[in-house]
Design a protein around this motif. Sequence first.
Motif, PDB file in Angstrom:
ATOM      1  N   TRP A 134       0.830  -1.207   0.000  1.00  0.00           N
ATOM      2  CA  TRP A 134       0.000   0.000   0.000  1.00  0.00           C
ATOM      3  C   TRP A 134       0.866   1.260   0.000  1.00  0.00           C
ATOM      4  N   ASN A 135       1.870   1.298   0.865  1.00  0.00           N
ATOM      5  CA  ASN A 135       2.730   2.476   0.937  1.00  0.00           C
ATOM      6  C   ASN A 135       3.457   2.721  -0.380  1.00  0.00           C
ATOM      7  N   ARG A 136       3.951   1.648  -0.995  1.00  0.00           N
ATOM      8  CA  ARG A 136       4.656   1.797  -2.269  1.00  0.00           C
ATOM      9  C   ARG A 136       3.688   2.219  -3.381  1.00  0.00           C
ATOM     10  N   LEU A 137       2.480   1.684  -3.354  1.00  0.00           N
ATOM     11  CA  LEU A 137       1.487   2.064  -4.349  1.00  0.00           C
ATOM     12  C   LEU A 137       1.195   3.559  -4.274  1.00  0.00           C
ATOM     13  N   ILE A 138       1.055   4.099  -3.068  1.00  0.00           N
ATOM     14  CA  ILE A 138       0.787   5.529  -2.923  1.00  0.00           C
ATOM     15  C   ILE A 138       1.936   6.343  -3.519  1.00  0.00           C
ATOM     16  N   GLU A 139       3.168   5.906  -3.300  1.00  0.00           N
ATOM     17  CA  GLU A 139       4.320   6.619  -3.871  1.00  0.00           C
ATOM     18  C   GLU A 139       4.236   6.662  -5.397  1.00  0.00           C
ATOM     19  N   LEU A 140       3.884   5.544  -6.009  1.00  0.00           N
ATOM     20  CA  LEU A 140       3.800   5.505  -7.473  1.00  0.00           C
ATOM     21  C   LEU A 140       2.621   6.329  -7.981  1.00  0.00           C
ATOM     22  N   LEU A 141       1.520   6.310  -7.255  1.00  0.00           N
ATOM     23  CA  LEU A 141       0.376   7.123  -7.658  1.00  0.00           C
ATOM     24  C   LEU A 141       0.712   8.611  -7.568  1.00  0.00           C
ATOM     25  N   VAL A 142       1.450   8.988  -6.534  1.00  0.00           N
ATOM     26  CA  VAL A 142       1.892  10.376  -6.410  1.00  0.00           C
ATOM     27  C   VAL A 142       2.742  10.776  -7.613  1.00  0.00           C
ATOM     28  N   ASP A 143       3.645   9.872  -8.034  1.00  0.00           N
ATOM     29  CA  ASP A 143       4.541  10.158  -9.164  1.00  0.00           C
ATOM     30  C   ASP A 143       3.790  10.325 -10.480  1.00  0.00           C
ATOM     31  N   HIS A 144       2.584   9.756 -10.574  1.00  0.00           N
ATOM     32  CA  HIS A 144       1.836   9.779 -11.834  1.00  0.00           C
ATOM     33  C   HIS A 144       0.525  10.544 -11.697  1.00  0.00           C
ATOM     34  N   SER A 145       0.494  11.516 -10.784  1.00  0.00           N
ATOM     35  CA  SER A 145      -0.701  12.332 -10.582  1.00  0.00           C
ATOM     36  C   SER A 145      -0.381  13.794 -10.877  1.00  0.00           C
ATOM     37  N   PRO A 146      -1.365  14.565 -11.299  1.00  0.00           N
ATOM     38  CA  PRO A 146      -1.108  15.921 -11.808  1.00  0.00           C
ATOM     39  C   PRO A 146      -0.445  16.864 -10.820  1.00  0.00           C
ATOM     40  N   ALA A 147      -0.795  16.782  -9.554  1.00  0.00           N
ATOM     41  CA  ALA A 147      -0.233  17.692  -8.558  1.00  0.00           C
ATOM     42  C   ALA A 147       0.620  16.961  -7.530  1.00  0.00           C
ATOM     43  N   GLY A 148       1.096  15.767  -7.872  1.00  0.00           N
ATOM     44  CA  GLY A 148       1.950  15.022  -6.955  1.00  0.00           C
ATOM     45  C   GLY A 148       1.265  14.753  -5.625  1.00  0.00           C
ATOM     46  N   SER A 149       1.975  14.997  -4.548  1.00  0.00           N
ATOM     47  CA  SER A 149       1.434  14.742  -3.207  1.00  0.00           C
ATOM     48  C   SER A 149       0.203  15.578  -2.909  1.00  0.00           C
ATOM     49  N   ASP A 150       0.091  16.759  -3.537  1.00  0.00           N
ATOM     50  CA  ASP A 150      -1.032  17.660  -3.271  1.00  0.00           C
ATOM     51  C   ASP A 150      -2.266  17.334  -4.097  1.00  0.00           C
ATOM     52  N   THR A 151      -2.210  16.290  -4.895  1.00  0.00           N
ATOM     53  CA  THR A 151      -3.373  15.900  -5.694  1.00  0.00           C
ATOM     54  C   THR A 151      -4.556  15.594  -4.777  1.00  0.00           C
ATOM     55  N   VAL A 152      -5.685  16.217  -5.062  1.00  0.00           N
ATOM     56  CA  VAL A 152      -6.899  15.934  -4.298  1.00  0.00           C
ATOM     57  C   VAL A 152      -7.426  14.561  -4.707  1.00  0.00           C
ATOM     58  N   CYS A 153      -7.677  13.713  -3.728  1.00  0.00           N
ATOM     59  CA  CYS A 153      -8.176  12.378  -4.043  1.00  0.00           C
ATOM     60  C   CYS A 153      -9.333  12.015  -3.125  1.00  0.00           C
ATOM     61  N   PHE A 154     -10.037  10.968  -3.512  1.00  0.00           N
ATOM     62  CA  PHE A 154     -11.224  10.528  -2.786  1.00  0.00           C
ATOM     63  C   PHE A 154     -11.103   9.033  -2.493  1.00  0.00           C
ATOM     64  N   ALA A 155     -11.618   8.624  -1.346  1.00  0.00           N
ATOM     65  CA  ALA A 155     -11.588   7.218  -0.947  1.00  0.00           C
ATOM     66  C   ALA A 155     -12.998   6.765  -0.605  1.00  0.00           C
ATOM     67  N   PHE A 156     -13.419   5.687  -1.248  1.00  0.00           N
ATOM     68  CA  PHE A 156     -14.737   5.110  -0.988  1.00  0.00           C
ATOM     69  C   PHE A 156     -14.577   3.774  -0.279  1.00  0.00           C
ATOM     70  N   TYR A 157     -15.350   3.594   0.793  1.00  0.00           N
ATOM     71  CA  TYR A 157     -15.395   2.321   1.505  1.00  0.00           C
ATOM     72  C   TYR A 157     -16.795   1.739   1.336  1.00  0.00           C
ATOM     73  N   ASN A 158     -16.869   0.494   0.889  1.00  0.00           N
ATOM     74  CA  ASN A 158     -18.192  -0.080   0.661  1.00  0.00           C
ATOM     75  C   ASN A 158     -18.955  -0.214   1.977  1.00  0.00           C
ATOM     76  N   PRO A 159     -20.285  -0.258   1.912  1.00  0.00           N
ATOM     77  CA  PRO A 159     -21.106  -0.259   3.128  1.00  0.00           C
ATOM     78  C   PRO A 159     -20.853  -1.440   4.058  1.00  0.00           C
ATOM     79  N   LEU A 160     -20.324  -2.543   3.524  1.00  0.00           N
ATOM     80  CA  LEU A 160     -20.013  -3.677   4.393  1.00  0.00           C
ATOM     81  C   LEU A 160     -18.820  -3.367   5.279  1.00  0.00           C
ATOM     82  N   LEU A 161     -17.888  -2.553   4.779  1.00  0.00           N
ATOM     83  CA  LEU A 161     -16.713  -2.185   5.567  1.00  0.00           C
ATOM     84  C   LEU A 161     -17.039  -1.117   6.595  1.00  0.00           C
ATOM     85  N   THR A 162     -17.914  -0.184   6.248  1.00  0.00           N
ATOM     86  CA  THR A 162     -18.283   0.864   7.199  1.00  0.00           C
ATOM     87  C   THR A 162     -19.198   0.327   8.286  1.00  0.00           C
TER      88      THR A 162
END
Length: 241
Positions: A134-162
């Motif tokens: 997970w940590n490494r994935l976030i690093e790669l996503l940061v490298d390939h996102s328009p604003a790097g670390s400051d890229t606004v992102c959203f996280a959805f958790y399905n209702p079974l997890l909440t």
Amino acid sequence: MTGFHTPDHPDGAWVLNAMYEHELGPGGLSHDELRRIGEQARGDTGPVVIGGHDLSFLRVRGVATGGGLGHADHPGPGYRRLRWAELAWRTGGPVVRDGYLPSYRSAPNGRLPDGSWPVGIEPPTEGALDRPTWNRLIELLVDHSPAGSDTVCFAFYNPLLTKDYDFDDHRVLRGRLGDAWRLYDHPDYGSTPSNLWPEDRSWVTYTDWDLWGTKISGPAGLIEALLGDDEIEAVRLPWDS
């Protein structure tokens, strides 16, 4: 209910949940045999009698495979990462069974005859990437996102997890992509997000509670980076493009 599978991006790959093997090897004892030995040592094998009725059938359970649910960390000293490709090479099968998504049913068959994994192997958990991946994935996503670390992102958790089981009003979190690694320790969730995506929707992740991998859909450069990374193990599945 378990996340939105979105295959409509230019490219995609599955990031595989990590498994680990002890330096002494897998061994011939299975996780299920170890459980049964523990039950015998604790004296948990006798009849279950409640109100004069034998309810021993309540103790009957399936095979303890050794895999868990949700978050996972490195198991500790003496263990090394066992890549799916290495196990597939040992067993002579594919990394992921044709026509399947990464799961207990489709992973390389490292199981013993009783259907359980050897105690020397910690198989992947379902429903969440392990912390190092997970940590490494976030690093790669940061490298390939328009604003790097400051890229606004959203996280959805399905209702079974909440566990609020509200299937009409979905819960979505908003924040900086550079802080997304913190979601692993969110007090309300024992899983990585069902979906994570940036504001421009240039990529999206998909984690199903019943699977052993996370689908990343996005631009070709991101997918190639995942496939060529030394820490992450990722595969393209032609039947899931």
